[in-house]
Design a protein around this motif. Structure first.
Motif, short mmCIF file in Angstrom:
data_model
loop_
_atom_site.label_atom_id
_atom_site.label_comp_id
_atom_site.label_asym_id
_atom_site.label_seq_id
_atom_site.Cartn_x
_atom_site.Cartn_y
_atom_site.Cartn_z
N ALA A 155 20.00 -35.45 -1.33
CA ALA A 155 20.91 -35.82 -0.33
C ALA A 155 20.16 -36.33 0.66
N GLY A 156 18.56 -37.11 0.78
CA GLY A 156 17.77 -37.51 1.42
C GLY A 156 16.61 -36.41 2.27
N TRP A 157 15.96 -35.21 1.89
CA TRP A 157 15.66 -35.00 2.80
C TRP A 157 14.14 -35.15 2.21
N SER A 158 13.31 -34.77 3.25
CA SER A 158 11.50 -35.48 2.61
C SER A 158 11.37 -34.21 2.23
N ASP A 159 9.78 -33.93 1.69
CA ASP A 159 8.57 -33.44 0.99
C ASP A 159 8.32 -32.47 2.68
N ASP A 160 8.56 -32.58 3.41
CA ASP A 160 7.93 -33.14 4.90
C ASP A 160 9.05 -31.84 6.00
N ALA A 161 10.48 -32.22 5.36
CA ALA A 161 11.72 -31.81 6.25
C ALA A 161 11.75 -30.93 5.36
N LEU A 162 11.42 -30.37 3.78
CA LEU A 162 11.80 -29.24 3.54
C LEU A 162 11.12 -28.52 3.31
N TYR A 163 9.80 -28.93 3.68
CA TYR A 163 8.35 -27.65 4.07
C TYR A 163 8.72 -26.69 5.53
N ASP A 164 9.40 -28.27 6.38
CA ASP A 164 9.98 -27.20 7.61
C ASP A 164 10.81 -26.03 7.92
N ALA A 165 12.27 -26.93 6.69
CA ALA A 165 13.04 -25.54 6.67
C ALA A 165 12.71 -24.64 5.87
N ILE A 166 11.80 -25.22 4.97
CA ILE A 166 11.37 -23.21 3.74
C ILE A 166 11.07 -22.36 5.00
N THR A 167 9.97 -23.44 6.24
CA THR A 167 8.86 -21.94 6.98
C THR A 167 9.50 -21.44 7.75
N VAL A 168 10.94 -22.41 7.90
CA VAL A 168 11.60 -21.97 9.60
C VAL A 168 12.46 -20.67 8.77
N CYS A 169 12.99 -20.56 7.34
CA CYS A 169 14.00 -19.82 7.13
C CYS A 169 12.74 -18.15 6.89
#
Length: 75
Positions: free
Chosen positions: A19-33
């Protein structure tokens, strides 16, 4: 919504990347959650209450006019 983070697997990561998510974006989203889950658990366990509506109104006005920056106090 995932109530059990151990159920998230490589298939989920692959789908997010497709869907276009980068590793950094996934890491950030997981961290926020994870942080919000921690905060919610802490609030529930300590009984900390929500702010009254007036508190949110004043906070919103302050953020709209001053932002997050807090100037240093005068010396």
């Amino acid at each position: 919504m995932v109530k059990d983070s151990t159920s998230i697997g490589q298939e989920d990561v692959d789908r997010a990347k497709q869907a276009g998510w980068s590793d950094d974006a996934l890491y950030d989203a997981i961290t926020v959650c994870a942080l919000f889950q921690f905060y919610n658990n802490w609030i529930d366990a300590t009984g900390v209450g929500d702010m009254p509506a007036f508190g949110y109104e004043m906070s919103g006005k302050r953020l709209a006019t001053v932002g997050y920056f807090q100037p240093a106090p005068p010396e």
